[in-house]
Write a protein that holds these residues in place. Structure first.
Motif, mmCIF file in Angstrom:
data_model
loop_
_atom_site.group_PDB
_atom_site.id
_atom_site.type_symbol
_atom_site.label_atom_id
_atom_site.label_comp_id
_atom_site.label_asym_id
_atom_site.label_seq_id
_atom_site.Cartn_x
_atom_site.Cartn_y
_atom_site.Cartn_z
ATOM 1 N N SER A 13 62.943 104.970 4.867
ATOM 2 C CA SER A 13 63.253 106.247 5.517
ATOM 3 C C SER A 13 62.031 106.930 6.112
ATOM 4 O O SER A 13 62.161 107.795 6.972
ATOM 5 N N GLY A 14 60.845 106.571 5.629
ATOM 6 C CA GLY A 14 59.637 107.258 6.070
ATOM 7 C C GLY A 14 59.429 108.590 5.357
ATOM 8 O O GLY A 14 58.539 109.358 5.702
ATOM 9 N N SER A 18 57.376 111.958 -3.058
ATOM 10 C CA SER A 18 57.310 113.349 -3.548
ATOM 11 C C SER A 18 58.379 114.210 -2.882
ATOM 12 O O SER A 18 58.996 115.062 -3.527
ATOM 13 N N THR A 19 58.630 113.962 -1.606
ATOM 14 C CA THR A 19 59.671 114.706 -0.899
ATOM 15 C C THR A 19 61.051 114.296 -1.392
ATOM 16 O O THR A 19 61.931 115.146 -1.570
ATOM 17 N N LEU A 20 61.237 113.013 -1.651
ATOM 18 C CA LEU A 20 62.518 112.549 -2.194
ATOM 19 C C LEU A 20 62.791 113.215 -3.539
ATOM 20 O O LEU A 20 63.916 113.662 -3.805
ATOM 21 N N ARG A 21 61.768 113.302 -4.395
ATOM 22 C CA ARG A 21 61.952 113.958 -5.695
ATOM 23 C C ARG A 21 62.286 115.434 -5.505
ATOM 24 O O ARG A 21 63.143 115.984 -6.197
ATOM 25 N N TYR A 22 61.614 116.067 -4.530
ATOM 26 C CA TYR A 22 61.907 117.480 -4.259
ATOM 27 C C TYR A 22 63.336 117.644 -3.743
ATOM 28 O O TYR A 22 64.065 118.531 -4.190
ATOM 29 N N TYR A 23 63.750 116.803 -2.812
ATOM 30 C CA TYR A 23 65.119 116.865 -2.296
ATOM 31 C C TYR A 23 66.129 116.703 -3.426
ATOM 32 O O TYR A 23 67.168 117.356 -3.447
ATOM 33 N N GLU A 24 65.815 115.839 -4.377
ATOM 34 C CA GLU A 24 66.713 115.666 -5.517
ATOM 35 C C GLU A 24 66.708 116.926 -6.386
ATOM 36 O O GLU A 24 67.760 117.393 -6.828
ATOM 37 N N GLU A 25 65.531 117.490 -6.581
ATOM 38 C CA GLU A 25 65.397 118.711 -7.392
ATOM 39 C C GLU A 25 66.231 119.860 -6.821
ATOM 40 O O GLU A 25 66.847 120.610 -7.569
ATOM 41 N N ALA A 43 72.696 103.152 -1.252
ATOM 42 C CA ALA A 43 72.244 102.919 0.126
ATOM 43 C C ALA A 43 72.605 104.050 1.072
ATOM 44 O O ALA A 43 71.919 104.275 2.069
ATOM 45 N N ASP A 44 73.656 104.823 0.772
ATOM 46 C CA ASP A 44 74.044 105.912 1.678
ATOM 47 C C ASP A 44 73.028 107.051 1.703
ATOM 48 O O ASP A 44 73.105 107.935 2.552
ATOM 49 N N VAL A 45 72.033 107.016 0.823
ATOM 50 C CA VAL A 45 70.998 108.049 0.831
ATOM 51 C C VAL A 45 70.218 108.006 2.152
ATOM 52 O O VAL A 45 69.743 109.042 2.622
ATOM 53 N N LEU A 46 70.107 106.832 2.777
ATOM 54 C CA LEU A 46 69.375 106.725 4.046
ATOM 55 C C LEU A 46 70.062 107.532 5.150
ATOM 56 O O LEU A 46 69.403 108.205 5.949
ATOM 57 N N LEU A 47 71.397 107.475 5.189
ATOM 58 C CA LEU A 47 72.144 108.267 6.166
ATOM 59 C C LEU A 47 71.956 109.753 5.894
ATOM 60 O O LEU A 47 71.723 110.541 6.812
ATOM 61 N N LYS A 48 72.027 110.125 4.629
ATOM 62 C CA LYS A 48 71.866 111.531 4.268
ATOM 63 C C LYS A 48 70.459 112.028 4.636
ATOM 64 O O LYS A 48 70.298 113.132 5.144
#
Length: 149
Positions: A13-14, A18-25, A43-48
Motif C-alpha cells: 500500500s505504501g 506506524s500509520t497502519l497501527r494508528y489507523y487501527e487505533e 486482503a480487502d484492507v488494501l481497498l480500504k
C-alpha cells in the motif's frame, strides 16, 4: 489472497506500519488476528487504504473519513458531502487560475515596474478581493504528520 501481515500491507500500500497501527487505533482499519506480534489483515484492507488516501487527497480529515464507513466497515459515503467537497475544489481551482495568470503576467510583463502595469494592478486587485470575500477551506494543505492527521 487471504491474510497479509502488517509488513506486506505496508509494502503493497505504501502506507508505513506506524500509520497502519494508528489507523487501527482510531478505527479506520481492523486487523483480523496476530501471528506472534505481527498484525494480520484481510486482503480487502488494501481497498480500504486506497479509499482513505482518496479521502485525504480530496481534503477530508481522518475523522470525516472514519464517518464514511458504516459499522460493518463498508463505505457509506454521504453524497451531499461529496458534492460540497467538489464545490470547494471548484472554487479552489478558480482561485488557482487567477493566481497562475497573475504569476505568468508578472513573469512576462514588459513594464519597467509591475506596479505601473494596469493589467498587473487589475490581477492584484482580483486576487486580493477573492481572498477577502472567500475564507480558505484548507483543501490541498497537508494535514498533520505521516499518520495523515
Amino acid at each position: 489472497m487471504g491474510m497479509m501481515d502488517i509488513g506486506e500491507v505496508a509494502e503493497r500500500s505504501g502506507v508505513p506500519p506506524s500509520t497502519l497501527r494508528y489507523y487501527e487505533e482510531v478505527g479506520l482499519i481492523r486487523s483480523i488476528s496476530r501471528h506472534g506480534l505481527r498484525r494480520q489483515f484481510d486482503a480487502d484492507v488494501l481497498l480500504k487504504l486506497s479509499l482513505i488516501e482518496l479521502g485525504k487527497t480530496a481534503g477530508f480529515s481522518l475523522t470525516e473519513i472514519a464517518r464514511m464507513f458504516g459499522k460493518d466497515g463498508r463505505p457509506d459515503i454521504p453524497r451531499e458531502q461529496l458534492h460540497a467537497k467538489a464545490d470547494d475544489l471548484q472554487r479552489q481551482m478558480v482561485d488557482l487560475r487567477v493566481l497562475r495568470d497573475a504569476l505568468r503576467h508578472v513573469a512576462e510583463c514588459p513594464a519597467p515596474s509591475h506596479l505601473e502595469c494596469p493589467t498587473f494592478r487589475k490581477l492584484l486587485k482580483a486576487t486580493t478581493r477573492r481572498r477577502i470575500t472567500r475564507p480558505r477551506s484548507g483543501i490541498g494543505r497537508r494535514r498533520g504528520s505521516q499518520r495523515g492527521e
